[in-house]
Scaffold this motif. Structure first.
Motif, mmCIF file in Angstrom:
data_model
loop_
_atom_site.group_PDB
_atom_site.id
_atom_site.type_symbol
_atom_site.label_atom_id
_atom_site.label_comp_id
_atom_site.label_asym_id
_atom_site.label_seq_id
_atom_site.Cartn_x
_atom_site.Cartn_y
_atom_site.Cartn_z
ATOM 1 N N SER A 42 76.630 101.768 42.188
ATOM 2 C CA SER A 42 75.207 102.090 42.263
ATOM 3 C C SER A 42 74.344 101.000 41.631
ATOM 4 N N VAL A 43 74.864 100.355 40.604
ATOM 5 C CA VAL A 43 74.128 99.242 39.989
ATOM 6 C C VAL A 43 73.834 98.186 41.055
ATOM 7 N N ALA A 44 74.871 97.800 41.778
ATOM 8 C CA ALA A 44 74.709 96.764 42.799
ATOM 9 C C ALA A 44 73.806 97.221 43.944
ATOM 10 N N ALA A 45 74.043 98.421 44.433
ATOM 11 C CA ALA A 45 73.260 98.924 45.572
ATOM 12 C C ALA A 45 71.791 99.104 45.202
ATOM 13 N N ASN A 46 71.530 99.653 44.029
ATOM 14 C CA ASN A 46 70.142 99.881 43.634
ATOM 15 C C ASN A 46 69.435 98.596 43.236
ATOM 16 N N TYR A 47 70.183 97.616 42.712
ATOM 17 C CA TYR A 47 69.536 96.341 42.434
ATOM 18 C C TYR A 47 69.044 95.699 43.736
ATOM 19 N N ARG A 48 69.860 95.796 44.773
ATOM 20 C CA ARG A 48 69.436 95.261 46.075
ATOM 21 C C ARG A 48 68.126 95.925 46.521
ATOM 22 N N ALA A 49 68.006 97.210 46.247
ATOM 23 C CA ALA A 49 66.779 97.929 46.621
ATOM 24 C C ALA A 49 65.572 97.412 45.839
ATOM 25 N N THR A 50 65.784 96.994 44.592
ATOM 26 C CA THR A 50 64.652 96.448 43.828
ATOM 27 C C THR A 50 64.140 95.161 44.452
ATOM 28 N N CYS A 51 65.050 94.425 45.065
ATOM 29 C CA CYS A 51 64.684 93.126 45.655
ATOM 30 C C CYS A 51 63.763 93.270 46.869
ATOM 31 N N ILE A 52 63.739 94.447 47.451
ATOM 32 C CA ILE A 52 62.862 94.661 48.611
ATOM 33 C C ILE A 52 61.789 95.713 48.320
ATOM 34 N N ILE A 63 64.203 99.635 39.323
ATOM 35 C CA ILE A 63 64.911 98.926 38.250
ATOM 36 C C ILE A 63 65.274 99.906 37.130
ATOM 37 N N SER A 64 64.485 100.961 36.976
ATOM 38 C CA SER A 64 64.818 101.989 35.985
ATOM 39 C C SER A 64 66.108 102.712 36.362
ATOM 40 N N ILE A 65 66.309 102.933 37.640
ATOM 41 C CA ILE A 65 67.559 103.544 38.115
ATOM 42 C C ILE A 65 68.730 102.608 37.834
ATOM 43 N N VAL A 66 68.533 101.324 38.077
ATOM 44 C CA VAL A 66 69.576 100.328 37.818
ATOM 45 C C VAL A 66 69.951 100.357 36.329
ATOM 46 N N ILE A 67 68.963 100.433 35.463
ATOM 47 C CA ILE A 67 69.205 100.476 34.017
ATOM 48 C C ILE A 67 70.012 101.721 33.653
ATOM 49 N N GLU A 68 69.652 102.853 34.210
ATOM 50 C CA GLU A 68 70.410 104.088 33.938
ATOM 51 C C GLU A 68 71.856 103.959 34.394
ATOM 52 N N GLU A 69 72.075 103.371 35.557
ATOM 53 C CA GLU A 69 73.432 103.263 36.105
ATOM 54 C C GLU A 69 74.292 102.268 35.337
ATOM 55 N N ILE A 70 73.708 101.154 34.895
ATOM 56 C CA ILE A 70 74.496 100.188 34.125
ATOM 57 C C ILE A 70 74.811 100.771 32.752
ATOM 58 N N ASP A 71 73.888 101.548 32.207
ATOM 59 C CA ASP A 71 74.143 102.197 30.923
ATOM 60 C C ASP A 71 75.255 103.240 31.059
ATOM 61 N N LEU A 101 73.685 92.463 31.601
ATOM 62 C CA LEU A 101 72.880 92.978 32.715
ATOM 63 C C LEU A 101 71.824 93.956 32.221
ATOM 64 N N THR A 102 72.187 94.801 31.264
ATOM 65 C CA THR A 102 71.215 95.743 30.710
ATOM 66 C C THR A 102 70.027 95.000 30.113
ATOM 67 N N ARG A 103 70.298 93.973 29.329
ATOM 68 C CA ARG A 103 69.208 93.199 28.720
ATOM 69 C C ARG A 103 68.324 92.538 29.792
ATOM 70 N N ILE A 104 68.946 92.002 30.820
ATOM 71 C CA ILE A 104 68.186 91.356 31.901
ATOM 72 C C ILE A 104 67.281 92.371 32.596
ATOM 73 N N PHE A 105 67.839 93.528 32.944
ATOM 74 C CA PHE A 105 67.066 94.525 33.687
ATOM 75 C C PHE A 105 65.953 95.137 32.832
ATOM 76 N N ALA A 112 57.483 93.569 34.418
ATOM 77 C CA ALA A 112 56.794 94.244 35.532
ATOM 78 C C ALA A 112 55.747 95.210 34.995
ATOM 79 N N ASN A 113 56.065 95.926 33.931
ATOM 80 C CA ASN A 113 55.086 96.851 33.334
ATOM 81 C C ASN A 113 53.884 96.107 32.797
#
Length: 118
Positions: A42-52, A63-71, A101-105, A112-113
């Motif tokens: 899910s980290v990989a799939a949702n990161y791709r979604a952030t890119c678009i 990106i918040s979803i990506v953070i939750e999934e990597i955590d 990855l967590t720190r990056i995201f 972004a905020n």
């Protein structure tokens, strides 16, 4: 940077699946396998979604979803060690990658905020 992170998150998913294949075939390990496969991929799939993402708000949400999934991935990797299902050395590189990855995201979300309010 986007393509690098796409590759890193995908590699994280692949490497996690390789690690999972080392787990024993018992009730607890099978539960962890399912959970860890779900969140690591899910980290990989949702990161791709952030890119678009079509807006900054959408990017922040995704990106918040990506953070939750990597955590969550980090949690399950720690749990494998806690339960002594695998030696900690087997999980070390994935734990380090999850931390990086967590720190990056989180940094991306903060940026972004800030840009959203300006």
């Amino acid at each position: 940077m986007k393509n690098d992170l796409k590759q890193r998150t995908k590699l994280f998913a692949h490497n996690t699946i390789k690690l999972i294949s080392q787990l024993p075939n018992d009730y607890l390990s099978n539960h962890i396998k399912k959970q860890l496969i779900r969140c690591a991929t899910s980290v990989a799939a949702n990161y791709r979604a952030t890119c678009i993402a079509q807006s900054k708000r959408s990017f922040i949400s995704k990106i918040s979803i990506v953070i939750e999934e990597i955590d969550e991935s980090h949690f399950w990797l720690e749990f494998i060690i806690d339960e002594k299902l695998l030696p900690s050395d087997n999980c070390k590189s994935l734990l380090n990658e999850a931390d990086e990855l967590t720190r990056i995201f989180i940094s991306s979300r903060k940026t972004a905020n800030l840009n959203l309010t300006n």
